[in-house]
Design an enzyme around this catalytic site. Sequence first.
Site, PDB file in Angstrom:
ATOM      1  N   VAL A  25     -24.709 -42.768   0.190  1.00  0.00           N
ATOM      2  CA  VAL A  25     -26.134 -42.145   0.289  1.00  0.00           C
ATOM      3  C   VAL A  25     -25.776 -41.660   1.807  1.00  0.00           C
ATOM      4  O   VAL A  25     -26.448 -40.794   2.141  1.00  0.00           O
ATOM      5  CB  VAL A  25     -27.108 -43.012   0.080  1.00  0.00           C
ATOM      6  CG1 VAL A  25     -28.532 -42.645   0.481  1.00  0.00           C
ATOM      7  CG2 VAL A  25     -27.110 -43.467  -1.532  1.00  0.00           C
ATOM      8  N   PRO A  45     -20.217 -52.180   7.544  1.00  0.00           N
ATOM      9  CA  PRO A  45     -18.731 -52.799   7.472  1.00  0.00           C
ATOM     10  C   PRO A  45     -17.702 -51.998   6.681  1.00  0.00           C
ATOM     11  O   PRO A  45     -16.513 -51.935   7.004  1.00  0.00           O
ATOM     12  CB  PRO A  45     -18.939 -54.246   6.754  1.00  0.00           C
ATOM     13  CG  PRO A  45     -20.305 -54.135   6.315  1.00  0.00           C
ATOM     14  CD  PRO A  45     -21.025 -53.121   7.143  1.00  0.00           C
ATOM     15  N   PRO A 170     -13.500  -8.127  -6.581  1.00  0.00           N
ATOM     16  CA  PRO A 170     -12.167  -7.321  -7.152  1.00  0.00           C
ATOM     17  C   PRO A 170     -12.985  -6.413  -8.400  1.00  0.00           C
ATOM     18  O   PRO A 170     -12.115  -5.544  -8.963  1.00  0.00           O
ATOM     19  CB  PRO A 170     -11.573  -8.484  -7.797  1.00  0.00           C
ATOM     20  CG  PRO A 170     -12.407  -9.671  -7.700  1.00  0.00           C
ATOM     21  CD  PRO A 170     -13.187  -9.367  -6.694  1.00  0.00           C
ATOM     22  N   ASP A 193     -16.954   2.908  -2.381  1.00  0.00           N
ATOM     23  CA  ASP A 193     -15.694   3.374  -2.584  1.00  0.00           C
ATOM     24  C   ASP A 193     -15.737   3.317  -4.178  1.00  0.00           C
ATOM     25  O   ASP A 193     -16.556   2.761  -4.954  1.00  0.00           O
ATOM     26  CB  ASP A 193     -14.828   1.890  -2.159  1.00  0.00           C
ATOM     27  CG  ASP A 193     -13.813   2.302  -1.013  1.00  0.00           C
ATOM     28  OD1 ASP A 193     -14.471   3.195  -0.339  1.00  0.00           O
ATOM     29  OD2 ASP A 193     -13.228   1.356  -0.605  1.00  0.00           O
ATOM     30  N   LYS A 215     -16.219  11.083  -3.648  1.00  0.00           N
ATOM     31  CA  LYS A 215     -16.569  12.446  -4.211  1.00  0.00           C
ATOM     32  C   LYS A 215     -16.957  13.285  -3.271  1.00  0.00           C
ATOM     33  O   LYS A 215     -17.615  14.548  -3.527  1.00  0.00           O
ATOM     34  CB  LYS A 215     -17.804  12.418  -5.160  1.00  0.00           C
ATOM     35  CG  LYS A 215     -17.270  11.640  -6.644  1.00  0.00           C
ATOM     36  CD  LYS A 215     -17.878  12.273  -7.895  1.00  0.00           C
ATOM     37  CE  LYS A 215     -17.602  11.379  -9.016  1.00  0.00           C
ATOM     38  NZ  LYS A 215     -18.668  10.564  -9.385  1.00  0.00           N
ATOM     39  N   GLY A 247     -12.915  -5.387  -3.358  1.00  0.00           N
ATOM     40  CA  GLY A 247     -12.187  -6.489  -2.639  1.00  0.00           C
ATOM     41  C   GLY A 247     -12.805  -6.987  -1.171  1.00  0.00           C
ATOM     42  O   GLY A 247     -14.015  -7.025  -0.964  1.00  0.00           O
ATOM     43  N   ASP A 248     -11.867  -6.949  -0.363  1.00  0.00           N
ATOM     44  CA  ASP A 248     -12.238  -7.461   1.188  1.00  0.00           C
ATOM     45  C   ASP A 248     -11.891  -6.199   1.994  1.00  0.00           C
ATOM     46  O   ASP A 248     -10.979  -5.462   1.784  1.00  0.00           O
ATOM     47  CB  ASP A 248     -11.258  -8.470   1.551  1.00  0.00           C
ATOM     48  CG  ASP A 248     -11.476  -8.907   3.084  1.00  0.00           C
ATOM     49  OD1 ASP A 248     -12.379  -9.902   3.140  1.00  0.00           O
ATOM     50  OD2 ASP A 248     -11.025  -8.227   3.926  1.00  0.00           O
ATOM     51  N   THR A 276     -10.504 -10.856  -2.042  1.00  0.00           N
ATOM     52  CA  THR A 276      -9.768  -9.616  -2.179  1.00  0.00           C
ATOM     53  C   THR A 276      -9.168  -9.689  -3.663  1.00  0.00           C
ATOM     54  O   THR A 276      -8.886 -10.961  -4.403  1.00  0.00           O
ATOM     55  CB  THR A 276      -8.656  -9.801  -1.199  1.00  0.00           C
ATOM     56  OG1 THR A 276      -7.603  -8.684  -1.367  1.00  0.00           O
ATOM     57  CG2 THR A 276      -7.925 -11.242  -1.354  1.00  0.00           C
ATOM     58  N   MET A 330      -1.306  -1.271  -5.008  1.00  0.00           N
ATOM     59  CA  MET A 330      -1.154   0.200  -4.968  1.00  0.00           C
ATOM     60  C   MET A 330       0.387   0.671  -5.210  1.00  0.00           C
ATOM     61  O   MET A 330       1.097   1.433  -4.513  1.00  0.00           O
ATOM     62  CB  MET A 330      -1.401   0.729  -3.355  1.00  0.00           C
ATOM     63  CG  MET A 330      -2.935   0.476  -3.372  1.00  0.00           C
ATOM     64  SD  MET A 330      -3.230   1.360  -1.585  1.00  0.00           S
ATOM     65  CE  MET A 330      -2.867  -0.228  -0.646  1.00  0.00           C
ATOM     66  N   GLY A 359      -8.380  -5.859 -13.108  1.00  0.00           N
ATOM     67  CA  GLY A 359      -8.663  -7.296 -13.176  1.00  0.00           C
ATOM     68  C   GLY A 359     -10.177  -7.583 -12.978  1.00  0.00           C
ATOM     69  O   GLY A 359     -10.777  -6.828 -12.240  1.00  0.00           O
TER      70      GLY A 359
HETATM   71  N1  SAH Z   1      -9.525  -3.967  -0.308  1.00  0.00           N
HETATM   72  C1  SAH Z   1      -9.003  -3.943  -1.725  1.00  0.00           C
HETATM   73  C2  SAH Z   1      -7.878  -3.510  -1.886  1.00  0.00           C
HETATM   74  C3  SAH Z   1      -8.007  -1.888  -1.549  1.00  0.00           C
HETATM   75  S1  SAH Z   1      -6.352  -1.217  -1.992  1.00  0.00           S
HETATM   76  C4  SAH Z   1      -8.936  -5.522  -1.981  1.00  0.00           C
HETATM   77  O1  SAH Z   1      -9.199  -6.496  -0.733  1.00  0.00           O
HETATM   78  O2  SAH Z   1      -8.720  -5.849  -3.312  1.00  0.00           O
HETATM   79  C5  SAH Z   1      -6.457  -0.625  -3.524  1.00  0.00           C
HETATM   80  C6  SAH Z   1      -5.735  -1.359  -4.713  1.00  0.00           C
HETATM   81  O3  SAH Z   1      -6.197  -3.065  -4.868  1.00  0.00           O
HETATM   82  C7  SAH Z   1      -5.507  -0.839  -5.838  1.00  0.00           C
HETATM   83  O4  SAH Z   1      -4.496   0.132  -5.980  1.00  0.00           O
HETATM   84  C8  SAH Z   1      -4.908  -2.117  -6.812  1.00  0.00           C
HETATM   85  O5  SAH Z   1      -3.519  -2.578  -6.623  1.00  0.00           O
HETATM   86  C9  SAH Z   1      -5.922  -3.316  -6.125  1.00  0.00           C
HETATM   87  N2  SAH Z   1      -7.054  -3.611  -6.747  1.00  0.00           N
HETATM   88  C10 SAH Z   1      -8.419  -3.301  -6.291  1.00  0.00           C
HETATM   89  N3  SAH Z   1      -9.159  -3.832  -7.480  1.00  0.00           N
HETATM   90  C11 SAH Z   1      -8.579  -4.328  -8.446  1.00  0.00           C
HETATM   91  C12 SAH Z   1      -8.744  -4.718  -9.715  1.00  0.00           C
HETATM   92  N4  SAH Z   1      -9.770  -5.172 -10.225  1.00  0.00           N
HETATM   93  N5  SAH Z   1      -7.499  -4.934 -10.582  1.00  0.00           N
HETATM   94  C13 SAH Z   1      -6.301  -4.695 -10.066  1.00  0.00           C
HETATM   95  N6  SAH Z   1      -6.026  -4.252  -9.088  1.00  0.00           N
HETATM   96  C14 SAH Z   1      -6.864  -3.956  -8.092  1.00  0.00           C
END
Ligand code: SAH
Length: 399
Positions: A25, A45, A170, A193, A215, A247-248, A276, A330, A359
């Site tokens: 608590v 204690p 992701p 992006d 685009k 991602g990050d 990421t 990549m 993923g």
């Molecule tokens: N800033 C991003 C990465 C950008 S570079 C991060 O932190 O995740 C782009 C690469 O990220 C892709 O070519 C692939 O290798 C990876 N990537 C990003 N999203 C993904 C996903 N959903 N599944 C698999 N690979 C992914």
Amino acid sequence: MSESHYLAGLALAGRRVVVVGGGTVAQRRLPRLVSSGAVVEVISPAATPSVEALAASGAVVWHERSYVDGDLDGAWYVLCCTSDPSVNEAVSAEAERRRVFCVRADAGEAGTAVTPATGDHDGLLVGVLAGGAFRRSATVRDGLLATLRAGAVPVDLDRPHGVALVGGGPGDPDLITVRGRRLLGLADVVVADHLAPAALLEELSPSVTVIDAAKLPYGRAASQDAINALLISHARDGRFVVRLKGGDPYVFGRGFEELLACAAADVPVTVVPGVTSAFGVPAMAGVPVTHRGVAHEVVVVSGHLAPGNPASLVDWTALATLRGTIVLLMAVERIGAIADALLAGGRPQDTPVAIVQEGTTARQRVLKSTLDKAATDITANEVRPPAIIVIGPVAGLQD
Ligand code: SAH
């Protein structure tokens, strides 16, 4: 009814607060007391490991003994958290005598103060009292926080401005951070992006301008400059711009270039980290990037340039000598040359490899291979970017 209480916020910074008891608590109450700046003294204690850790770090002072009358001398606030009713009774009696407000964790109504169910949101502190009905106050608190987090109540009366570089995670829209989602909900303009989770854009109100950075009508080399210029011009026109990335933002995301460009243009800019794909994608495909006794290192590597390319900054020979995990981004198109370089540098042929395409999305595909066969398996299975390639013993673990 809780009408017998009067709700107040206590300024405890620098003031002595006594917590009698060191069990779970007390443990739950201590972090908030500590962050209020109070001088917290725990009298007990025995203590749980986390109370002990707080004492070891100097955040609280722990008197390793039983409570004695006089312990409340100089205290502004007392929390009575023992499981012994006679101790709790004695503490509240002393508190009453000294006119110090005292919380009775064992019997709320026996104390002179009660702890509300609390939560933070964006610089607000929300507290709910329900006359000692804890489940009720906690449930209402959770509901209020959920409402605030959903953006249903405007809590940012000073609208944010400038640019926020937000990591979208992701792919699964649930994997953005709470802060990222909140800022996205406040955006006037979103520059996205192609890897930013598309589902996050679908939630935006129709009044939000959404620009797909992939685009923009420019060549590949010019496009980063075009993006920077776009962020700056919208921000200068007074709009709050969210630059939504996959991602990050700082993991192969060119986020720091955008930050520097905004800063150079005197546009306020913040970054919101994201999950990421380098770690989140393997995780959700059942591959831990480290595992005790299996991998004590993980290296995240861009495979956008093949080994031997003079522009490459990667030391593939050094990577080949590592035993741990290599996470390639990549790299789909160059996996043949990369695997060859790692094998030539000494990495065993049967090193497990896991490949995850798209993923954390509904289209996720997972392929298991070994270093000597990865390139042929990737071609045979028509793996396409975006994909993460995990090389190392962790890729062979079964969940
Ligand atoms: N800033 C991003 C990465 C950008 S570079 C991060 O932190 O995740 C782009 C690469 O990220 C892709 O070519 C692939 O290798 C990876 N990537 C990003 N999203 C993904 C996903 N959903 N599944 C698999 N690979 C992914």
